[in-house]
Design a protein around this motif. Structure first.
Motif, mmCIF file in Angstrom:
data_model
loop_
_atom_site.group_PDB
_atom_site.id
_atom_site.type_symbol
_atom_site.label_atom_id
_atom_site.label_comp_id
_atom_site.label_asym_id
_atom_site.label_seq_id
_atom_site.Cartn_x
_atom_site.Cartn_y
_atom_site.Cartn_z
ATOM 1 N N THR A 72 0.851 -1.180 0.000
ATOM 2 C CA THR A 72 0.000 0.000 0.000
ATOM 3 C C THR A 72 0.887 1.230 0.000
ATOM 4 O O THR A 72 2.081 1.151 0.277
ATOM 5 C CB THR A 72 -0.899 0.037 1.254
ATOM 6 N N PRO A 73 0.312 2.425 -0.272
ATOM 7 C CA PRO A 73 1.124 3.638 -0.234
ATOM 8 C C PRO A 73 1.682 3.878 1.162
ATOM 9 O O PRO A 73 1.124 3.438 2.167
ATOM 10 C CB PRO A 73 0.130 4.739 -0.633
ATOM 11 N N LYS A 74 2.775 4.587 1.198
ATOM 12 C CA LYS A 74 3.445 4.866 2.465
ATOM 13 C C LYS A 74 2.551 5.701 3.370
ATOM 14 O O LYS A 74 1.946 6.672 2.956
ATOM 15 C CB LYS A 74 4.756 5.607 2.198
ATOM 16 N N THR A 75 2.443 5.254 4.614
ATOM 17 C CA THR A 75 1.620 5.994 5.554
ATOM 18 C C THR A 75 2.369 7.237 6.035
ATOM 19 O O THR A 75 3.575 7.234 6.222
ATOM 20 C CB THR A 75 1.253 5.113 6.756
ATOM 21 N N THR A 76 1.620 8.321 6.259
ATOM 22 C CA THR A 76 2.218 9.556 6.783
ATOM 23 C C THR A 76 1.942 9.710 8.269
ATOM 24 O O THR A 76 2.485 10.582 8.916
ATOM 25 C CB THR A 76 1.664 10.769 6.030
ATOM 26 N N ASP A 77 1.047 8.880 8.791
ATOM 27 C CA ASP A 77 0.707 8.952 10.208
ATOM 28 C C ASP A 77 1.681 8.124 11.022
ATOM 29 O O ASP A 77 1.629 6.906 11.016
ATOM 30 C CB ASP A 77 -0.722 8.434 10.407
ATOM 31 N N LYS A 78 2.563 8.789 11.717
ATOM 32 C CA LYS A 78 3.570 8.080 12.489
ATOM 33 C C LYS A 78 3.073 7.751 13.902
ATOM 34 O O LYS A 78 3.760 7.074 14.658
ATOM 35 C CB LYS A 78 4.862 8.896 12.576
ATOM 36 N N GLU A 79 1.906 8.263 14.283
ATOM 37 C CA GLU A 79 1.356 7.916 15.585
ATOM 38 C C GLU A 79 0.705 6.548 15.477
ATOM 39 O O GLU A 79 -0.047 6.274 14.553
ATOM 40 C CB GLU A 79 0.323 8.974 16.021
ATOM 41 N N GLN A 80 0.944 5.716 16.425
ATOM 42 C CA GLN A 80 0.458 4.348 16.370
ATOM 43 C C GLN A 80 -0.304 4.010 17.640
ATOM 44 O O GLN A 80 0.220 3.368 18.548
ATOM 45 C CB GLN A 80 1.639 3.387 16.166
ATOM 46 N N PRO A 81 -1.588 4.429 17.739
ATOM 47 C CA PRO A 81 -2.346 4.116 18.957
ATOM 48 C C PRO A 81 -2.529 2.625 19.176
ATOM 49 O O PRO A 81 -2.696 2.190 20.312
ATOM 50 C CB PRO A 81 -3.699 4.816 18.717
ATOM 51 N N LEU A 82 -2.495 1.828 18.127
ATOM 52 C CA LEU A 82 -2.672 0.383 18.283
ATOM 53 C C LEU A 82 -1.516 -0.240 19.057
ATOM 54 O O LEU A 82 -1.648 -1.323 19.636
ATOM 55 C CB LEU A 82 -2.803 -0.285 16.914
ATOM 56 N N LEU A 83 -0.365 0.437 19.064
ATOM 57 C CA LEU A 83 0.794 -0.076 19.792
ATOM 58 C C LEU A 83 0.529 -0.169 21.293
ATOM 59 O O LEU A 83 1.228 -0.889 22.006
ATOM 60 C CB LEU A 83 1.998 0.840 19.558
ATOM 61 N N THR A 84 -0.482 0.569 21.760
ATOM 62 C CA THR A 84 -0.793 0.596 23.192
ATOM 63 C C THR A 84 -1.006 -0.801 23.751
ATOM 64 O O THR A 84 -0.727 -1.070 24.908
ATOM 65 C CB THR A 84 -2.053 1.436 23.431
ATOM 66 N N TYR A 85 -1.480 -1.691 22.890
ATOM 67 C CA TYR A 85 -1.886 -3.013 23.365
ATOM 68 C C TYR A 85 -0.833 -4.094 23.119
ATOM 69 O O TYR A 85 -1.101 -5.270 23.309
ATOM 70 C CB TYR A 85 -3.213 -3.396 22.720
ATOM 71 N N LEU A 86 0.325 -3.674 22.721
ATOM 72 C CA LEU A 86 1.435 -4.617 22.624
ATOM 73 C C LEU A 86 2.258 -4.571 23.903
ATOM 74 O O LEU A 86 2.214 -3.593 24.649
ATOM 75 C CB LEU A 86 2.320 -4.278 21.420
ATOM 76 N N SER A 87 3.029 -5.624 24.112
ATOM 77 C CA SER A 87 3.816 -5.688 25.341
ATOM 78 C C SER A 87 5.125 -6.409 25.075
ATOM 79 O O SER A 87 5.424 -6.819 23.945
ATOM 80 C CB SER A 87 3.037 -6.445 26.428
ATOM 81 N N ASN A 88 5.882 -6.604 26.122
ATOM 82 C CA ASN A 88 7.153 -7.325 26.012
ATOM 83 C C ASN A 88 6.959 -8.805 25.725
ATOM 84 O O ASN A 88 7.920 -9.522 25.468
ATOM 85 C CB ASN A 88 7.965 -7.161 27.303
ATOM 86 N N GLN A 89 5.725 -9.277 25.777
ATOM 87 C CA GLN A 89 5.441 -10.674 25.491
ATOM 88 C C GLN A 89 5.360 -10.956 23.993
ATOM 89 O O GLN A 89 5.331 -12.104 23.582
ATOM 90 C CB GLN A 89 4.124 -11.085 26.157
ATOM 91 N N ASP A 90 5.282 -9.901 23.199
ATOM 92 C CA ASP A 90 5.146 -10.088 21.753
ATOM 93 C C ASP A 90 6.506 -10.334 21.124
ATOM 94 O O ASP A 90 7.475 -9.622 21.388
ATOM 95 C CB ASP A 90 4.486 -8.856 21.122
ATOM 96 N N ASP A 91 6.555 -11.350 20.263
ATOM 97 C CA ASP A 91 7.800 -11.713 19.589
ATOM 98 C C ASP A 91 7.783 -11.395 18.105
ATOM 99 O O ASP A 91 8.817 -11.089 17.513
ATOM 100 C CB ASP A 91 8.073 -13.214 19.743
ATOM 101 N N PHE A 92 6.605 -11.482 17.499
ATOM 102 C CA PHE A 92 6.513 -11.334 16.045
ATOM 103 C C PHE A 92 5.226 -10.590 15.707
ATOM 104 O O PHE A 92 4.131 -11.011 16.096
ATOM 105 C CB PHE A 92 6.519 -12.704 15.381
ATOM 106 N N ILE A 93 5.369 -9.475 14.995
ATOM 107 C CA ILE A 93 4.228 -8.590 14.734
ATOM 108 C C ILE A 93 4.153 -8.264 13.253
ATOM 109 O O ILE A 93 5.182 -7.988 12.617
ATOM 110 C CB ILE A 93 4.355 -7.276 15.554
ATOM 111 N N ILE A 94 2.954 -8.278 12.748
ATOM 112 C CA ILE A 94 2.715 -7.889 11.360
ATOM 113 C C ILE A 94 1.887 -6.613 11.363
ATOM 114 O O ILE A 94 0.893 -6.510 12.099
ATOM 115 C CB ILE A 94 1.970 -8.981 10.593
ATOM 116 N N ARG A 95 2.271 -5.672 10.574
ATOM 117 C CA ARG A 95 1.592 -4.374 10.502
ATOM 118 C C ARG A 95 1.039 -4.216 9.088
ATOM 119 O O ARG A 95 1.800 -4.176 8.121
ATOM 120 C CB ARG A 95 2.593 -3.268 10.827
ATOM 121 N N THR A 96 -0.274 -4.146 8.991
ATOM 122 C CA THR A 96 -0.901 -4.056 7.677
ATOM 123 C C THR A 96 -1.885 -2.902 7.634
ATOM 124 O O THR A 96 -2.471 -2.536 8.651
ATOM 125 C CB THR A 96 -1.631 -5.364 7.329
ATOM 126 N N ALA A 97 -2.085 -2.331 6.470
ATOM 127 C CA ALA A 97 -3.011 -1.234 6.297
ATOM 128 C C ALA A 97 -4.425 -1.721 6.015
ATOM 129 O O ALA A 97 -5.370 -0.947 6.096
ATOM 130 C CB ALA A 97 -2.540 -0.315 5.161
#
Length: 822
Positions: free
Chosen positions: A17-42
């Motif tokens: 997809t086109p490059k995102t310009t929004d560098k704020e990531q509110p969804l990151l709030t729900y990640l933690s140190n327990q996460d090992d592998f993350i996929i980020r999709t638009a």
């Protein structure tokens, strides 16, 4: 190879997809140190479309690389999200995975379920949806937190996220990566506690690359490319810091590494002092490298079958290098003008660069241009030389050439692996490199490249699914084997009834019989009393699928099991010797064998119990047999043919009575009798083709060849060699002058191949049925070719005597031909 799998999975879980310009990531709030592998999709729905339409990913799912992979993928179809999403994949047990999807509530819905229930957990409502299909239940859990929807295949993951919602803090290093990367990226933890690392999803040294890694994905038809970078921490003894002072170079190792090699790793080394300083920190030691390595520019390791080899390339090759490392400074042997030396210190190389390999056992060294090639086995060095002579090196391979187009021209570190459908996946991460189907002839390629820069390394990972080129042909030497003494019989392919693979049978002039597996491992060696006569046949004496080896020597009739043990009572010794080659008849393909051979004027026929067949009356001949007896079936009738040195030919029925009357004698040429056009056919010293039909009518056709001509008649095709000219089907192929073996024919997959060898000039030839020579021929060889289809991958392999006491196995790349016929 599990690293391949994780990257592969990530690829299909994202969409370009086109490059995102929004560098704020509110969804990151729900990640933690327990996460090992993350996929980020638009766009999660586009993610599912990619999953559903990609055959390679579905192959990974259907083959069960993880126990519950297919069930988890099916659950994704219940989720409808037209928004950004983060997907965390977590290990919940051995080879089991669960996921947590974090996305926007307003753009998301879940499919109606057969059963829905809810429970309250810390004042939040967790919904449970049960989907029933194919008599099994699939469950999705979901909860809403501050307009964010969390969906998971695990109730525990949902509850943990709720319980820690006020403390959920994504790692700072992950936050920083999100700021400088885009949608359609994958993020993976690199510390030693990560389940990815513990389960060998990527090389262990990558935990030195930092706390997190990120890669951007580029998807094209039959191609997956991942591009990113690794930061460097100079204060820690990390693996990549071995090369921090090394400028990227155009690697030279591919010019020497055989195309058939595996596990290829290549390293550029410019500052040896810095390299060794870092290596000593990694190994917690103090080792001063030998001055012989001062001008090292490049090091490569690769495998031939199971043996590891190492190649060191120098900026300048000094004459005294060999005197320092070679025993007595004298070659132990030589192969095709390449001297091979035994090392005086077998551990020198392993200890000097121990960071580049877990273990490296080498005993021999061979100079090649400005390089030294190290190996445990002399035969592996011969295989490398064979590939150099045929030009079948990594640098010339189509798959490597195609892969380089997706990589930087210069490398600091480059790993490369290419597999065809010969590859047998053994663990989850192997499935990407496995063929989708048995008939899949494509080459699967994986390459990982690091390119050093001032403060970091660029990284490029490439996966390719390459179709074979239509004009691709040639041969590649696979392995070279050396016997204790000169070869007297074979080499010949025989089938292993246990694993269905082909193995190599060969006898030396001291009457030792050897059996090697297809990787070159000696399975057994047996001392025989005499030389094998004729050909070795395989039989199934007990009708249980287990194969034995049947043959005669000068004075014995023997049957051996697959371990080389004699099978009593099939170990008969005949006084005075002079046995003819053995013939094995199986009249009705019921494994009720008849074993037939002669001794002088006596004819012996035994059954599958080693008892003489009393009903067979042809016990005596007027002269010794000229060749092994033959059995032909014509229109349901059996014909047994015995050819005598007195020129007689007897055509009999099963009981040994005359079935077809023939003339008193013939002036046989040195060629065997065969069936051609449903007639008993042979040639004479006058160069005539004589044919006798089942009624005894004889015909003669002049072939206009001399008395020394050689023929083969198989698959109803006559092939004739006169001097240096090969004839068949009205065509001819003119070869160099030499001394030739009789031609031979093979029929594989409805294709006929014709082989012949010039023993004087050491050249082996292979033609198609139209006398068109195949690409890559002639090859070096001094004996007859034996051609077979590999049970592993359907490719053709052939074995040929090389030197007097050695043999070489080649892989044939079908079917490009060179037109030499006229």
């Amino acid at each position: 190879m599990k690293s391949y799998l994780i990257i592969l999975t990530a690829l299909f879980l994202v969409h370009c997809t086109p490059k995102t310009t929004d560098k704020e990531q509110p969804l990151l709030t729900y990640l933690s140190n327990q996460d090992d592998f993350i996929i980020r999709t638009a766009h999660l729905n586009q993610l599912k479309a990619n999953l559903s339409n990609n055959s390679q990913f579905l192959n990974f799912v259907n083959k069960g690389a993880f126990k519950n992979t297919q069930q988890r993928i099916e659950l994704l179809q219940k989720i409808d999200v037209n928004a950004k999403a983060l997907i965390s994949i977590r290990e919940i047990g051995k080879e089991d995975i669960d996921f947590l999807i974090i996305t926007e509530l307003s753009q998301s819905t879940l499919a109606p379920s057969d059963q829905i229930s809810s429970k309250t957990y810390q004042e939040l409502v967790i919904e449970k949806r049960i989907y029933t299909s194919k008599q099994k239940e699939e469950i999705l859990y979901s909860v809403v937190l501050n307009e964010t929807l969390l969906i998971s295949s695990s109730q525990l993951l949902i509850e943990n996220t709720i319980r820690n919602k006020s403390q959920q803090i994504a790692p700072e290093s992950l936050n920083e990566l999100f700021k400088v990367t885009e949608d359609n990226s994958v993020y993976f933890k690199l510390d030693a506690g990560s389940f990815l690392l513990k389960n060998n999803f990527y090389p262990s040294f990558t935990n030195s690359f930092g706390k997190w890694g990120a890669l951007r994905i580029d998807l094209a038809n039959k191609k997956m490319a991942f591009h990113g970078f690794n930061s460097r921490n100079d204060s820690l003894p990390y693996f990549l810091n071995l090369f921090k002072a090394s400028k990227p170079i155009v690697l030279k190792s591919p010019n020497y590494i055989p195309e058939v090699a595996s596990s290829i790793k290549m390293y550029a080394i410019e500052d040896l002092e810095q390299f060794n300083s870092t290596q000593n920190k990694i190994k917690n030691r103090e080792l001063v490298l030998d001055t012989i390595f001062n001008k090292v520019e490049e090091i490569a390791t690769f495998k031939l079958k199971e043996n590891a080899l190492a190649l060191i390339h120098f900026t300048t090759f000094e004459p005294d290098y060999l005197s320092k490392i070679a025993e007595n400074n004298t070659p132990e042997t030589e192969y095709r003008d390449y001297p091979i030396y035994r090392l005086n210190n077998a551990s020198l190389l392993e200890n000097s660069f121990s960071s580049l390999w877990d273990e490296l056992e080498v005993n021999y060294v061979m100079p090649i241009a400005q390089s030294l090639l190290f190996s445990k086995d002399v035969n592996d060095l011969r295989t490398v030389i064979g590939n150099l002579n045929t030009g079948t090196t990594l640098g010339n391979s189509p798959s490597f050439t195609s892969t380089k187009a997706s990589l930087a021209e210069a490398s600091t570190v480059l790993f490369y692996e290419a597999q065809t459908n010969s590859f047998n996946p053994k663990k989850a991460g192997d499935y990407f490199l496995a063929a989708n189907k048995k008939e899949d002839k494509n080459t699967k390629v994986f390459a990982s490249q690091w390119v050093g820069d001032q403060d970091f390394f660029h990284q490029h990972l490439v996966f390719l699914d390459l179709q074979p080129k239509k004009d691709q042909g040639g041969v590649s030497p696979l392995l070279n084997l050396q016997l204790e003494n000169p070869i007297s019989y074979g080499p010949q392919w025989v089938k292993n009834h246990i694993n269905k693979k082909q193995e190599i049978l060969v006898q030396d002039n001291q009457n030792q019989l050897y059996l090697f597996d297809n990787s070159g491992k000696l399975l057994w060696k047996k001392q025989l009393q005499g030389a094998i006569q004729g050909k070795v046949s395989q039989v199934d004496l007990y009708k249980n699928g287990r194969l034995q080896l049947a043959f005669t020597t000068t004075n014995q009739w023997l049957i051996l099991d697959r371990n080389g043990n004699e099978v009593p009572p099939f170990n008969k010794t005949f006084k005075d010797g002079n046995l003819s080659p053995l013939a094995v008849f199986d009249y009705d393909n019921r494994k009720e064998y008849r074993f037939v051979f002669g001794q002088g004027k006596d004819i012996y026929m035994y059954d599958r119990n080693a008892k003489s067949v009393n009903g067979f009356k042809y016990k005596k001949t007027k002269s010794s047999l000229l060749e092994a007896p033959k059995h032909f079936k014509i229109k349901g009738d059996d014909y047994l043919v015995f050819k005598g040195i007195d020129g007689s030919v007897a055509i009999l029925n099963r009981t040994g009575k005359t079935r077809v009357k023939t003339a008193a004698n013939y002036s046989f040429s040195d060629n065997e009798i065969a069936l051609l056009d449903q007639q008993f056919s042979f040639t004479d010293l006058q160069g005539n083709l004589l044919q006798i039909n089942t009624e005894g009518k004889e015909s003669k056709r002049p072939l206009k060849v001399n008395a020394a001509h050689k023929t083969v008649m198989k698959y109803n095709q006559l092939v004739v060699l006169e001097d240096n000219v090969l004839y068949s089907k009205g065509k001819k192929a003119v070869l160099d002058y030499g001394i030739y073996t009789p031609p031979n024919t093979f029929k594989i997959n409805q294709q006929i191949y014709i082989s012949i060898t010039d023993t004087q000039n050491k050249k082996g030839y292979l033609f198609d049925s139209e006398l068109t020579m195949l690409s890559g021929f002639p090859v070096y060889g001094s004996g007859e070719i034996d051609l077979v289809e590999s049970s592993e991958n359907g490719v053709l392999n052939f074995v040929i005597k090389d030197k007097e006491n050695s043999l070489v196995v080649y892989r044939l790349k079908e079917p490009k031909t060179i037109n030499k016929s006229q």
